[in-house]
Write a protein that holds these residues in place. Structure first.
Motif, PDB file in Angstrom:
ATOM      1  N   GLY A  83      23.693  -8.492  11.351  1.00 55.96           N
ATOM      2  CA  GLY A  83      22.817  -9.178  12.198  1.00 55.96           C
ATOM      3  C   GLY A  83      23.236  -9.333  13.656  1.00 55.96           C
ATOM      4  O   GLY A  83      22.461  -9.841  14.519  1.00 55.96           O
ATOM      5  N   THR A  84      24.375  -8.783  13.811  1.00 57.21           N
ATOM      6  CA  THR A  84      25.093  -8.959  15.093  1.00 57.21           C
ATOM      7  C   THR A  84      25.723  -7.527  15.374  1.00 57.21           C
ATOM      8  O   THR A  84      25.690  -6.755  14.495  1.00 57.21           O
ATOM      9  N   ALA A  85      26.318  -7.431  16.783  1.00 63.06           N
ATOM     10  CA  ALA A  85      27.225  -6.296  16.882  1.00 63.06           C
ATOM     11  C   ALA A  85      28.624  -7.103  16.880  1.00 63.06           C
ATOM     12  O   ALA A  85      29.475  -6.238  17.302  1.00 63.06           O
ATOM     13  N   ASP A  86      29.048  -7.906  16.432  1.00 63.79           N
ATOM     14  CA  ASP A  86      30.195  -8.732  16.237  1.00 63.79           C
ATOM     15  C   ASP A  86      31.231  -8.127  15.133  1.00 63.79           C
ATOM     16  O   ASP A  86      30.379  -7.548  14.061  1.00 63.79           O
ATOM     17  N   VAL A  87      32.315  -8.293  15.457  1.00 64.94           N
ATOM     18  CA  VAL A  87      33.349  -7.652  14.284  1.00 64.94           C
ATOM     19  C   VAL A  87      34.461  -8.313  13.977  1.00 64.94           C
ATOM     20  O   VAL A  87      34.997  -9.226  14.907  1.00 64.94           O
ATOM     21  N   GLU A  88      35.154  -8.314  13.073  1.00 63.40           N
ATOM     22  CA  GLU A  88      36.065  -9.422  12.436  1.00 63.40           C
ATOM     23  C   GLU A  88      37.273  -8.441  11.972  1.00 63.40           C
ATOM     24  O   GLU A  88      36.978  -7.734  10.956  1.00 63.40           O
ATOM     25  N   ARG A  89      38.585  -8.460  12.620  1.00 62.21           N
ATOM     26  CA  ARG A  89      39.566  -7.488  12.021  1.00 62.21           C
ATOM     27  C   ARG A  89      40.688  -8.255  11.597  1.00 62.21           C
ATOM     28  O   ARG A  89      41.309  -9.207  12.468  1.00 62.21           O
ATOM     29  N   ASP A 128      25.782 -11.281  23.138  1.00 59.59           N
ATOM     30  CA  ASP A 128      25.030 -12.300  21.893  1.00 59.59           C
ATOM     31  C   ASP A 128      24.397 -13.484  22.622  1.00 59.59           C
ATOM     32  O   ASP A 128      24.956 -14.048  23.866  1.00 59.59           O
ATOM     33  N   THR A 129      23.389 -14.016  22.318  1.00 60.99           N
ATOM     34  CA  THR A 129      22.716 -15.339  22.805  1.00 60.99           C
ATOM     35  C   THR A 129      22.881 -16.112  21.642  1.00 60.99           C
ATOM     36  O   THR A 129      22.565 -16.085  20.518  1.00 60.99           O
ATOM     37  N   PRO A 130      23.064 -17.676  21.997  1.00 56.14           N
ATOM     38  CA  PRO A 130      22.973 -18.173  23.482  1.00 56.14           C
ATOM     39  C   PRO A 130      24.467 -18.003  23.826  1.00 56.14           C
ATOM     40  O   PRO A 130      24.786 -18.177  25.099  1.00 56.14           O
ATOM     41  N   ASP A 178      22.787 -17.716  28.408  1.00 56.22           N
ATOM     42  CA  ASP A 178      21.495 -18.533  28.535  1.00 56.22           C
ATOM     43  C   ASP A 178      21.073 -18.750  30.069  1.00 56.22           C
ATOM     44  O   ASP A 178      20.166 -19.434  30.463  1.00 56.22           O
ATOM     45  N   GLY A 179      21.857 -18.141  31.091  1.00 59.94           N
ATOM     46  CA  GLY A 179      21.556 -18.247  32.393  1.00 59.94           C
ATOM     47  C   GLY A 179      22.306 -19.353  32.935  1.00 59.94           C
ATOM     48  O   GLY A 179      22.131 -19.452  34.232  1.00 59.94           O
ATOM     49  N   SER A 180      23.054 -20.342  32.234  1.00 58.36           N
ATOM     50  CA  SER A 180      23.514 -21.221  32.782  1.00 58.36           C
ATOM     51  C   SER A 180      25.099 -20.973  33.615  1.00 58.36           C
ATOM     52  O   SER A 180      25.419 -21.637  34.522  1.00 58.36           O
ATOM     53  N   GLY A 181      25.513 -19.693  33.156  1.00 62.63           N
ATOM     54  CA  GLY A 181      26.959 -19.413  33.774  1.00 62.63           C
ATOM     55  C   GLY A 181      28.174 -20.368  33.321  1.00 62.63           C
ATOM     56  O   GLY A 181      29.205 -19.873  33.924  1.00 62.63           O
ATOM     57  N   THR A 182      27.863 -21.001  32.189  1.00 61.36           N
ATOM     58  CA  THR A 182      28.929 -21.509  31.669  1.00 61.36           C
ATOM     59  C   THR A 182      29.885 -20.608  30.883  1.00 61.36           C
ATOM     60  O   THR A 182      29.452 -19.927  30.134  1.00 61.36           O
ATOM     61  N   SER A 183      31.240 -20.663  30.984  1.00 64.34           N
ATOM     62  CA  SER A 183      32.344 -20.075  30.233  1.00 64.34           C
ATOM     63  C   SER A 183      33.484 -21.095  29.871  1.00 64.34           C
ATOM     64  O   SER A 183      33.726 -21.589  30.842  1.00 64.34           O
ATOM     65  N   ILE A 184      34.015 -20.839  28.862  1.00 58.46           N
ATOM     66  CA  ILE A 184      35.426 -21.411  28.644  1.00 58.46           C
ATOM     67  C   ILE A 184      36.114 -20.346  28.069  1.00 58.46           C
ATOM     68  O   ILE A 184      35.838 -19.585  27.029  1.00 58.46           O
ATOM     69  N   ARG A 185      37.527 -20.465  28.704  1.00 59.00           N
ATOM     70  CA  ARG A 185      38.617 -19.380  28.275  1.00 59.00           C
ATOM     71  C   ARG A 185      39.849 -20.064  28.131  1.00 59.00           C
ATOM     72  O   ARG A 185      40.268 -21.043  28.932  1.00 59.00           O
TER      73      ARG A 185
END
Length: 306
Positions: A83-89, A128-130, A178-185
């Motif tokens: 359902g996504t393009a995500d992967v787990e290794r 990926d959204t959101p 979602d267009g908010s520009g929020t990011s957490i690292r």
């Protein structure tokens, strides 16, 4: 080797041999499939899984009183998230060495150092959204155990020390699409250590009575420090003629907490959303049970309450 639909295959090869003093056994395995994790819909899309692994064990008897054992295992698995393009290794490697020395008949000393590495990396699709999520976590353990077992006519006594250090490295990156520009690292390295001393004895004063008792002392040092003592006691009575066995047990247990907890930017974000976090403490449990074993014409009927 096997092969089936969705290009599924499971393959394994084992080999081993021994002489009077030396024995070895090895195994390699692999698997893949286009239908790995359960899909959220009827269509099977982006659901491939594959894995490779190997293990080996070596045993060497130097003489009648000394045995050396080495066990190692390596494993890797990759998953596509449907359902996504995500992967787990995921990766897991372990190596353990043991020296078993018979001091004299009935007295056995065992020394076992070990090493363990574990990694799980989740890489989300940047689109990926959101939210696009990336989370990498690795744990490294190194330690060992020393135990002494003494068996006599009435006693089965053991005492031992188990200790290891742990290093966790966790990286989290969240990007809002979602267009908010929020990011957490955030990247967090956590260190911890656990030391446990235990002793226990099984005492049989008469043929119809068996008593067991023990104590485990544990010290954990990570984001918090805890020291815990856990007693355990039990017994079994074999009724004459009936040959019924009545038994009872009471004990307490402690499980150390994980090293990682929410901190840094993630904690600040959680607070801003009205969520609160507290340090994680170890889990404490208590167990008590009693029961009876009744022999019936070569069978055994057991009733237990815990």
């Amino acid at each position: 080797t096997t092969f089936g639909t969705f290009h599924q295959t499971n393959d394994q090869i084992n080999f081993g041999s021994h002489t009077e003093k030396f024995a070895y056994f090895g195994s390699f395995s692999g698997n893949r499939s286009d239908y790995g994790l359960g899909t959220p819909g009827p269509d099977v899309l982006h659901d491939r899984v594959w894995g490779l692994g190997g293990m080996a064990t070596l045993i060497y008897n130097r003489d009648a009183n000394n045995q050396f054992r080495f066990v190692t295992s390596l494993r890797g698995d990759d998953y596509q998230i449907p359902g996504t393009a995500d992967v787990e290794r995921e990766r897991d490697d372990i190596a353990s060495f043991s020296w078993m020395h018979t001091v004299r008949p009935g007295v056995l000393l065992t020394v076992s150092p070990f090493f363990h590495y574990n990694r799980a990396n989740y890489d989300g699709d940047p689109n990926d959204t959101p939210v696009s999520t990336t989370q990498h976590r690795s744990s490294l353990y190194a330690g060992g155990q020393v135990s002494l077992n003494v068996v006599t006519k009435k006693h089965n006594f053991s005492i031992g020390l188990n200790a290891f250090g742990q290093r966790d490295n966790e990286f989290i990156n969240l990007i809002a699409n979602d267009g908010s520009g929020t990011s957490i690292r955030q990247n967090q390295i956590s260190l911890g250590q656990l030391d446990a001393l235990y002793l226990e004895d099984q005492y049989k004063p008469w043929s119809w009575l068996t008593l067991t008792g023990g104590m485990r002392f544990t010290h954990f040092d990570g984001a918090i420090a805890e020291s815990v003592a856990n007693p355990r006691i039990g017994g079994a009575i074999r009724l004459p003629h009936l040959k019924w066995v009545l038994r009872a047990f009471w004990g307490t247990y402690y499980q150390a907490p994980p090293l990682s907890t929410v901190a840094g930017p993630l904690a600040d974000y959680a607070v801003s959303q009205g969520l609160g976090f507290i340090p994680l403490y170890g889990e404490r449990d208590q167990e008590h049970q009693f029961g009876v074993t009744i022999p019936v014409h070569g069978w055994a009927l057991e009733v237990n309450n815990y």
